[in-house]
Scaffold this motif. Structure first.
Motif, PDB file in Angstrom:
ATOM      1  N   UNK A 268     -81.435 -20.680 107.846  1.00  0.00           N
ATOM      2  CA  UNK A 268     -80.784 -21.928 108.530  1.00  0.00           C
ATOM      3  C   UNK A 268     -81.538 -23.177 108.026  1.00  0.00           C
ATOM      4  N   UNK A 269     -81.039 -24.303 108.279  1.00  0.00           N
ATOM      5  CA  UNK A 269     -81.430 -25.600 107.912  1.00  0.00           C
ATOM      6  C   UNK A 269     -82.607 -25.991 108.593  1.00  0.00           C
ATOM      7  N   UNK A 270     -82.789 -25.237 109.744  1.00  0.00           N
ATOM      8  CA  UNK A 270     -84.254 -25.535 110.592  1.00  0.00           C
ATOM      9  C   UNK A 270     -85.429 -24.922 109.917  1.00  0.00           C
ATOM     10  N   UNK A 271     -85.168 -24.016 108.816  1.00  0.00           N
ATOM     11  CA  UNK A 271     -86.376 -23.443 108.230  1.00  0.00           C
ATOM     12  C   UNK A 271     -86.813 -22.102 108.791  1.00  0.00           C
TER      13      UNK A 271
ATOM     14  N   UNK B 240     -79.340 -29.516 112.270  1.00  0.00           N
ATOM     15  CA  UNK B 240     -80.496 -28.976 111.754  1.00  0.00           C
ATOM     16  C   UNK B 240     -80.562 -27.340 111.851  1.00  0.00           C
ATOM     17  N   UNK B 241     -79.306 -27.037 112.294  1.00  0.00           N
ATOM     18  CA  UNK B 241     -79.215 -25.497 112.657  1.00  0.00           C
ATOM     19  C   UNK B 241     -78.258 -24.801 111.644  1.00  0.00           C
TER      20      UNK B 241
ATOM     21  N   UNK C 225     -68.376 -11.638 117.505  1.00  0.00           N
ATOM     22  CA  UNK C 225     -69.602 -11.876 118.066  1.00  0.00           C
ATOM     23  C   UNK C 225     -70.349 -13.047 117.500  1.00  0.00           C
ATOM     24  N   UNK C 226     -70.704 -13.882 118.311  1.00  0.00           N
ATOM     25  CA  UNK C 226     -71.273 -15.307 117.871  1.00  0.00           C
ATOM     26  C   UNK C 226     -72.670 -15.344 117.994  1.00  0.00           C
ATOM     27  N   UNK C 227     -73.313 -15.574 116.901  1.00  0.00           N
ATOM     28  CA  UNK C 227     -74.608 -15.855 116.843  1.00  0.00           C
ATOM     29  C   UNK C 227     -75.422 -17.077 116.912  1.00  0.00           C
ATOM     30  N   UNK C 228     -75.484 -17.384 117.917  1.00  0.00           N
ATOM     31  CA  UNK C 228     -76.050 -18.939 118.172  1.00  0.00           C
ATOM     32  C   UNK C 228     -77.340 -19.222 117.495  1.00  0.00           C
ATOM     33  N   UNK C 229     -77.527 -20.415 116.936  1.00  0.00           N
ATOM     34  CA  UNK C 229     -78.877 -20.701 116.250  1.00  0.00           C
ATOM     35  C   UNK C 229     -79.290 -22.026 117.013  1.00  0.00           C
ATOM     36  N   UNK C 230     -78.714 -22.094 118.041  1.00  0.00           N
ATOM     37  CA  UNK C 230     -79.351 -23.401 118.937  1.00  0.00           C
ATOM     38  C   UNK C 230     -79.296 -22.993 120.386  1.00  0.00           C
ATOM     39  N   UNK C 231     -80.131 -23.842 120.966  1.00  0.00           N
ATOM     40  CA  UNK C 231     -80.383 -23.594 122.433  1.00  0.00           C
ATOM     41  C   UNK C 231     -79.640 -25.038 123.222  1.00  0.00           C
TER      42      UNK C 231
ATOM     43  N   UNK D 256     -73.782 -24.097 113.417  1.00  0.00           N
ATOM     44  CA  UNK D 256     -74.926 -23.712 113.770  1.00  0.00           C
ATOM     45  C   UNK D 256     -74.618 -22.252 114.453  1.00  0.00           C
ATOM     46  N   UNK D 257     -73.797 -21.645 113.924  1.00  0.00           N
ATOM     47  CA  UNK D 257     -73.419 -20.144 114.394  1.00  0.00           C
ATOM     48  C   UNK D 257     -73.286 -19.214 113.081  1.00  0.00           C
ATOM     49  N   UNK D 258     -73.549 -18.202 113.279  1.00  0.00           N
ATOM     50  CA  UNK D 258     -73.215 -17.095 112.288  1.00  0.00           C
ATOM     51  C   UNK D 258     -71.963 -16.170 113.333  1.00  0.00           C
ATOM     52  N   UNK D 259     -71.223 -15.480 112.769  1.00  0.00           N
ATOM     53  CA  UNK D 259     -70.351 -14.748 113.594  1.00  0.00           C
ATOM     54  C   UNK D 259     -70.200 -13.328 112.753  1.00  0.00           C
ATOM     55  N   UNK D 260     -69.920 -12.278 113.670  1.00  0.00           N
ATOM     56  CA  UNK D 260     -69.641 -10.849 113.068  1.00  0.00           C
ATOM     57  C   UNK D 260     -68.257 -10.589 113.440  1.00  0.00           C
TER      58      UNK D 260
END
Length: 540
Positions: free
Chosen positions: A270-273, A251-252, A238-244, A216-220
């Motif tokens: 993302x898988x969450x659309x 799903x993320x 740098x962690x790009x979080x796709x969840x809260x 559930x993350x992307x990283x740079x």
């Protein structure tokens, strides 16, 4: 009695597809089965759980049948007469009957064979007695000579390098050339992801590398210039979080990512659309919400004012980056959209599991062109550097080259024997930075082969065999002279396009989902199923 419900079974099937590398199938099945709503704790499910479950079930059926009614050795012999499908389709009585019939046939054959063997022994013994009396010293010497030759013949294949049973490469006999192995000192291993890394992409403008994962993350990552041997990677990703909430939400999953042309913005799907746009510093700029299913592909146009996304919801959407809103939604496919690719700043192509390819244009309410011809899911599409030729590849084992000037494909490329997962054009020929070099198309397949095609003639240039498992990614170097390939066999090979042979090899610790070159052509990144990203120095 212990039982398994449909929700648990669906999760096991989803995990099996995911672990086996059937990424598209896993996402499509997960979306339809509502895996993101499952109460199953994925952290408690070990790898290979579905196969283990089935094997345990077969063992139980074996015990239930109690075929031998005797010792363990007898029962083991009984089971050898049965196939796995027999345990699923037949009851215990039928299984016992199969075993009895096979045993009777085997015993009868053994008795007949025994009698025949006894007769043959008698004949052989008489002949040996006659030969023993008549044999001369010369005959014995000749026999010794023949034996020496026979032993030499047994050794020769091993000396020639084929005694191990490994199938030789068709065009790369140097694939096992040890000096071509890239040493660990020329590799940076980037750790931090906690699940498989599906996608990676270098920024077009510098040393930034982006990766997307099932965690559930992307990283740079900021990769220092110079060789890996002399580089010290002190700067954390740098962690790009796709969840809260909690991490590892299925799903993320970050399924795809792409940098804009000047490297200032990174888009993730993302898988969450949802599609998300991030700054190079990792700041979330915009969240684009309209798709109703996982996003499998997204691409920036050359100008950087539009972002194109394709989804399991069967649609493609063009997003206006200035407003952060959707510009137009294209609903022409009857099944999930697997890939999208811009032809120019306003027109693009989409492909789908429905076997069709549509060419669309912003502002038009119908496709400006539809290509029909594939007999299976179309996995990937790519325009050549001029935007005049479109390549596609499919589960029907073919790649095809299309022209906007005609409906039928220009070339039907049929050399693969399994599904073709991806294709890439070389950055050569008209419209490229290397206009004087020949334009080449590469295709990579589940048959473990890579094919290089002459685009003008539609003929095979090289069949590259060096991988042992499905090849998921290929990428040409910026000068078009080399091709990197990544496979589920954990190997990344670098091939000479001109000579059709491996020049460098790196072996990691997991299957490889994607490989990509940096803009200078001196570094290659690969993302692995063991949660790591590796950056490899390339020098010739």
């Amino acid at each position: 009695m212990i039982s398994i419900n449909s929700t648990e079974l669906n999760y096991l099937v989803f995990r099996y597809l995911h672990e086996s590398g059937f990424t598209h199938s896993a996402y499509a099945f997960g979306f339809e089965a509502g895996i993101n709503k499952s109460t199953v704790d994925g952290n408690l499910v070990p790898p290979g759980a579905l196969v283990t479950f089935l094997q345990k079930g077969l063992q139980f059926l074996e015990l239930e049948a109690d075929l031998g009614n005797g010792s363990d050795a007898d029962m083991e012999d009984d089971f050898s007469f049965l196939q796995p499908l027999d345990f699923i389709t037949k009851d215990a009585y039928q299984l016992q009957k199969i075993v009895r019939e096979n045993k009777d046939r085997m015993n009868a054959a053994n008795n007949e064979s025994k009698q025949e063997s006894e007769r043959e022994v008698e004949v052989v013994e008489r002949k040996e007695e006659e030969i023993r009396d008549d044999k001369s010293e010369k005959d014995r010497e000749q026999g010794k000579s023949n034996q020496d030759r026979s032993e030499m013949e047994k050794v020769e294949p091993e000396e020639n390098g084929t005694g191990g049973g490994v199938e030789p490469m068709q065009t790369s006999p140097s694939s096992t050339f040890v000096p071509g192995e890239i040493p660990s000192s020329d590799v940076i291993v980037l750790e931090g992801h906690t699940s498989e890394v599906f996608a990676c992409a270098w920024s077009p403008s510098g040393s930034l590398l982006a990766s997307g994962s099932g965690d559930s993350t992307a990283r740079i990552w900021n990769i220092a210039s110079g060789s890996c041997r002399s580089s010290i990677q002190n700067e954390p990703a740098r962690v790009l979080k796709h969840f809260k909430g909690r991490a590892n939400e299925k799903s993320k999953d970050v399924t795809t990512l792409d940098w804009n042309d000047d490297g200032t913005l990174l888009a993730t799907g993302s898988y969450d659309g949802q599609a998300r746009i991030w700054g190079r510093d990792g700041e979330l700029m915009t969240t684009l919400i309209r798709h109703k299913g996982p996003i499998f592909s997204l691409k920036w146009n050359k100008e950087g004012d539009y972002l194109l996304s394709g989804s399991v919801d069967k649609t493609a959407i063009v997003w206006d980056i200035k407003t952060g809103e959707w510009k137009q939604q294209f609903e022409f496919h009857s099944a999930p959209t697997l890939d999208v690719d811009w032809r120019d700043n306003t027109s693009f192509a989409t492909c789908s599991t429905d076997g069709t390819i549509h060419v669309c244009k912003v502002g038009e309410n119908q496709p400006i062109k539809t290509f029909l011809g594939h007999q299976g899911e179309v996995n990937a599409i790519k325009w050549d550097p001029t935007g005049s030729l479109l390549a596609s590849c499919s589960d029907d084992h073919t790649a095809k080259i299309w022209s906007m000037k005609q409906d039928k494909c220009l070339h039907d490329l049929k050399e693969h024997v399994k599904e073709i997962y991806t294709i890439r054009w070389s950055p050569t020929g008209p419209g490229s930075h290397n206009p004087n070099q020949q334009l080449v198309l590469a295709s990579a397949s589940f048959d473990s082969r890579i094919k290089l095609w002459d685009v003008e003639l539609g003929t095979l240039i090289y069949s590259l065999y060096g991988h042992r498992d499905p090849v998921y990614s290929v990428a040409f170097s910026p000068n078009g002279e080399y091709l990197a390939s990544g496979s589920m066999d954990k190997c990344m090979h670098i091939w000479s396009v001109k000579e059709g042979r491996i020049v460098k090899t790196y072996t990691g610790n997991g299957g490889i989902f994607e490989v990509c070159w940096n803009k200078d052509g001196d570094k290659i990144a690969a993302c692995f199923a063991n949660n790591n990203v590796c950056v490899v120095d390339f020098r010739m």
